[in-house]
Design a protein around this motif. Structure first.
Motif, PDB file in Angstrom:
ATOM      1  N   ASP A  46       0.803  -1.227   0.000  1.00  0.00           N
ATOM      2  CA  ASP A  46       0.000   0.000   0.000  1.00  0.00           C
ATOM      3  C   ASP A  46       0.838   1.279   0.000  1.00  0.00           C
ATOM      4  O   ASP A  46       0.288   2.382  -0.067  1.00  0.00           O
ATOM      5  CB  ASP A  46      -0.958   0.016   1.192  1.00  0.00           C
ATOM      6  CG  ASP A  46      -0.253  -0.175   2.534  1.00  0.00           C
ATOM      7  OD1 ASP A  46       0.981   0.004   2.598  1.00  0.00           O
ATOM      8  OD2 ASP A  46      -0.937  -0.494   3.522  1.00  0.00           O
ATOM      9  N   GLY A  47       2.168   1.165   0.095  1.00  0.00           N
ATOM     10  CA  GLY A  47       3.026   2.337   0.103  1.00  0.00           C
ATOM     11  C   GLY A  47       3.124   3.032   1.442  1.00  0.00           C
ATOM     12  O   GLY A  47       3.863   4.020   1.580  1.00  0.00           O
ATOM     13  N   LEU A  48       2.386   2.545   2.448  1.00  0.00           N
ATOM     14  CA  LEU A  48       2.439   3.143   3.774  1.00  0.00           C
ATOM     15  C   LEU A  48       3.710   2.707   4.496  1.00  0.00           C
ATOM     16  O   LEU A  48       4.307   1.664   4.184  1.00  0.00           O
ATOM     17  CB  LEU A  48       1.207   2.762   4.588  1.00  0.00           C
ATOM     18  CG  LEU A  48      -0.145   3.220   4.020  1.00  0.00           C
ATOM     19  CD1 LEU A  48      -1.296   2.706   4.877  1.00  0.00           C
ATOM     20  CD2 LEU A  48      -0.199   4.734   3.892  1.00  0.00           C
ATOM     21  N   LEU A  49       4.115   3.500   5.471  1.00  0.00           N
ATOM     22  CA  LEU A  49       5.371   3.263   6.172  1.00  0.00           C
ATOM     23  C   LEU A  49       5.088   2.529   7.475  1.00  0.00           C
ATOM     24  O   LEU A  49       4.289   2.984   8.300  1.00  0.00           O
ATOM     25  CB  LEU A  49       6.075   4.595   6.448  1.00  0.00           C
ATOM     26  CG  LEU A  49       7.545   4.540   6.852  1.00  0.00           C
ATOM     27  CD1 LEU A  49       8.394   3.871   5.767  1.00  0.00           C
ATOM     28  CD2 LEU A  49       8.061   5.961   7.108  1.00  0.00           C
ATOM     29  N   GLN A  50       5.740   1.407   7.656  1.00  0.00           N
ATOM     30  CA  GLN A  50       5.571   0.620   8.866  1.00  0.00           C
ATOM     31  C   GLN A  50       6.866   0.631   9.669  1.00  0.00           C
ATOM     32  O   GLN A  50       7.947   0.882   9.141  1.00  0.00           O
ATOM     33  CB  GLN A  50       5.172  -0.818   8.520  1.00  0.00           C
ATOM     34  CG  GLN A  50       6.156  -1.547   7.623  1.00  0.00           C
ATOM     35  CD  GLN A  50       5.584  -2.830   7.040  1.00  0.00           C
ATOM     36  OE1 GLN A  50       4.439  -3.191   7.302  1.00  0.00           O
ATOM     37  NE2 GLN A  50       6.360  -3.534   6.242  1.00  0.00           N
ATOM     38  N   ALA A  51       6.737   0.341  10.942  1.00  0.00           N
ATOM     39  CA  ALA A  51       7.899   0.342  11.821  1.00  0.00           C
ATOM     40  C   ALA A  51       7.586  -0.486  13.050  1.00  0.00           C
ATOM     41  O   ALA A  51       6.457  -0.510  13.534  1.00  0.00           O
ATOM     42  CB  ALA A  51       8.277   1.766  12.230  1.00  0.00           C
TER      43      ALA A  51
END
Length: 684
Positions: free
Chosen positions: A441-446
């Motif tokens: 989805d192009g979202l940033l995870q951490a």
């Protein structure tokens, strides 16, 4: 040349019979632009392990050391000596009676000044640290009345400010006598185990130092006791000086860890600091017409530093000390943090006309980039930065954008652009601590077990209080904003944008499809976490509409603003969790574990109010925006006098807590104060 601006004093009146707790609970702070400081309670006795008349930030040994813990200032009267300093002891007794004789405390600029009436003798005490030097001066002046005999007893360390407290009868240092350049006597206090040498002199030199070792056993640090830390220490005094205090001749104590004492002329030291501050106010356009803005601009000065403990190791890309600047996150115990620095940069530097220092800060931190990440923090006394943060790097893009908007310094964008491309590339392919783009989805995870990666970073031993693993809402807002900025800078520089605009489109679509909680009427705080999606009502969603490029669709702006205003807004900032949510804590107090359990579970943070004001202006216009800041003038006379605290309790009376002077509290309140004062063509 811009004429200097007059300094508006900040005055705390006092009269005999007032509760001394009001002085004990308020603190003064003087800084030197190197991370070093002097600080104590207005009552004159130390209440924290960090309090000291001289706490320099040293490059060797690295860190901040309590070199002079306190002075006892005894003025002779017919009824016996009056002690304006003193200490409290574990058995409940105390030395010192300053509250009986105090008539006024004020800040002249950033200089703390006490005025005492001692049987008709009006005595003034003031303290200054010369900017850019590890030195301090305490000055006493007899303003009116008969001359008085005065004895000054010195209490020494030195220990690193965060070291364990020690109750030891062994002498902590050795004494030597030397001769100053003016022919007077200098006392050299050496701690052999750390190779720290402190030079101390008293002027006028009409009394030699008298060696007379004494120990104040079991001195109590009241605030440390209340915070659940070590709270008792033996304080050692090697002796002191005695002199006559007369109207025609002021007295002063000078101390330094430098190789030589500067010229021993107290007036020169104080005049230089006043001149420096007047010039800073002139540069920023602050005058007496807006005393609150001026006061906040002065407070901002205390956080901008050339780090004394690292001045010998500027990072790559910073050519010498002139290009090496950072920001102390808060006094007394924080060093420079990447996140706090980037959030604070606009308010501390751009709003105060300190554009060269803003540029130096941006270039300094660019030199510390590793694996696409900005440092989270520089630990006390350590050489290596720690990088466990997902948001500090993204705040860097925001800080640079605000700098360029103010300065039009396109050259700096060109200089930094390759490093920023590398940051984006690392985030696309994944970097440390599980930080990376989800290709779905192009979202940033951490997220990494045992690490706290967002600004909600409380941790006690192995307990991460608010882990927020997954895709936090403000991280998506910052990531989207960074991508749009990169695309704009690419166009400005005439280079390819590496697909940043296209990726930003994808992020925005995914965000608006995934983050709206229709059941709660606001945004999720985290999605795709280990336990699923977290719909807790927190302030982090405000960034989805406050940044230059808001990721949230316009038709949700009013809903988010209303939810935050209804449940999180207080007079001193935003709550970190809404009342009624699981885990909500109404008070920030008690032991470290109790405080950290509340740190981001309801506790109010002033810095968030800056972005709330931005969002409110964007949604509803400028009218009435200033009303959200009306509590802060009074706060300048609470806790850390002349500054703003780190946090406040979630419920009235919103008691101040944490650091007594916090960079992003001052920066964002100042910025919001100016935004709500200035008339602009559009609300953005």
């Amino acid at each position: 040349m811009i004429p200097p601006r007059p300094l508006v004093p900040l005055v705390l009146p006092w009269k005999p019979g007032d509760d001394p707790a009001a002085l004990r609970e308020r603190e003064w702070l003087v800084t030197n632009g190197m991370g070093g400081f002097a600080s104590g309670s207005l009552l004159g006795m130390p209440t924290r392990r960090y309090h000291g008349l001289f706490v320099p930030n040293l490059s060797e040994p690295k860190g901040r050391y309590v070199a002079l813990s306190r002075l006892d200032e005894l003025i002779e009267t017919s009824a016996g000596p009056v002690n304006l300093g003193g200490a409290e002891f574990i058995d409940g007794t105390r030395k010192g009676v300053a509250e009986r004789h105090l008539r006024e405390f004020r800040l002249d600029g950033l200089t703390p000044v006490w005025v005492f009436d001692i049987d008709g003798s009006i005595v003034e005490r003031s303290i200054v640290m010369p900017h850019g030097r590890n030195a301090v001066c305490v000055r006493w002046r007899l303003l009116d009345g008969p001359a008085r005999r005065m004895r000054v007893r010195l209490y020494v360390g030195p220990r690193r400010q965060d070291a364990a407290l020690v109750c030891d009868d062994a002498r902590p240092c050795e004494l030597e006598r030397a001769t100053a350049q003016d022919g007077g006597q200098v006392l050299r206090i050496r701690q052999p185990t750390r190779d720290i040498v402190l030079r101390v002199a008293v002027r006028p030199d009409n009394s030699a130092f008298v060696e007379d070792w004494q120990i104040d056993r079991e001195v109590l640090f009241r605030v440390e006791r209340d915070r659940g830390y070590d709270r008792v220490e033996h304080m050692h005094s090697p002796g002191g000086w005695s002199f006559e205090l007369r109207q025609e001749c002021e007295a002063a104590l000078f101390a330094t860890t430098d190789a030589e004492l500067p010229a021993l002329d107290a007036g020169t030291w104080f005049d230089a600091e006043r001149g420096r501050l007047e010039a800073l106010l002139a540069r920023g356009g602050f005058d007496e017409a807006d005393g609150i803005a001026q006061r906040l601009a002065l407070a901002a000065d205390q956080f901008i530093v050339l780090p004394g403990s690292r001045r010998d190791e500027p990072p790559g890309g910073s050519a010498g000390e002139s290009a090496f600047r950072s920001v102390i996150a808060g006094y007394h115990w924080f060093n420079d943090w990447g996140r706090d620095t980037m959030i604070s940069l606009e308010g501390l530097t751009l709003c105060t006309g300190r554009l060269d220092e803003a540029r130096a800060i941006l270039r300094t931190f660019a030199g510390y980039l590793r694996d696409g990440l900005l440092p989270n923090l520089f630990p006390e006394g350590g050489r290596e930065a720690l990088y466990h943060t997902v948001d500090a790097t993204l705040w860097y893009f925001h800080a640079l954008e605000r700098y360029v908007l103010r300065t039009r310094d396109i050259a700096l964008v060109g200089e930094l652009y390759p490093a920023l491309q590398d940051v984006v590339a690392h985030h696309l392919r994944g970097t440390r601590f599980g930080i990376g783009v989800d290709p779905r989805d192009g979202l940033l995870q951490a997220g990494a077990e045992g690490y706290q990666l967002t600004w909600m970073d409380a941790k006690v031993d192995d307990w991460v209080v608010t882990p927020r693993r997954g895709k936090p809402v403000e991280i998506q807002a910052l990531w989207y904003n960074a991508l749009r900025l990169m695309a704009g800078w690419a166009r400005l520089l005439g280079v390819a944008d590496d697909g940043c605009d296209a990726l930003a489109d994808r992020v925005q679509a995914a965000f608006n499809a995934r983050f709206w909680s229709s059941g709660r009427g606001h945004l999720f705080d985290v999605i795709d976490g280990p336990a699923g999606d977290d719909a807790s009502l927190r302030p982090n969603q405000i960034f989805a509409l406050s940044l230059t490029h808001p990721v949230l669709d316009r038709d949700r702006w009013d809903d988010v603003l209303a939810a935050v205003e209804r449940a999180l807004l207080t007079p001193v900032g935003l709550r970190t969790l809404a009342p009624g949510e699981p885990g909500y804590q109404a008070r920030y107090e008690g032991s470290l574990r109790e405080r950290d359990a509340a740190y981001h579970q309801g506790t109010v943070w002033p810095w968030l109010l800056g972005h709330f004001v931005d969002a409110r202006i964007r949604v509803r216009g400028r009218t009435g925006a200033r009303e959200f800041l009306q509590a802060f003038p009074a706060q300048l006379l609470e806790a850390g006098i002349g500054s703003l605290s780190e946090v406040y309790g979630a419920e009235p009376p919103h008691r101040a807590g944490g650091c007594i002077a916090q960079a992003w509290s001052v920066a964002e309140v100042l910025r919001a104060w100016l935004v709500t004062r200035e008339r602009r063509k559009a609300d953005g």
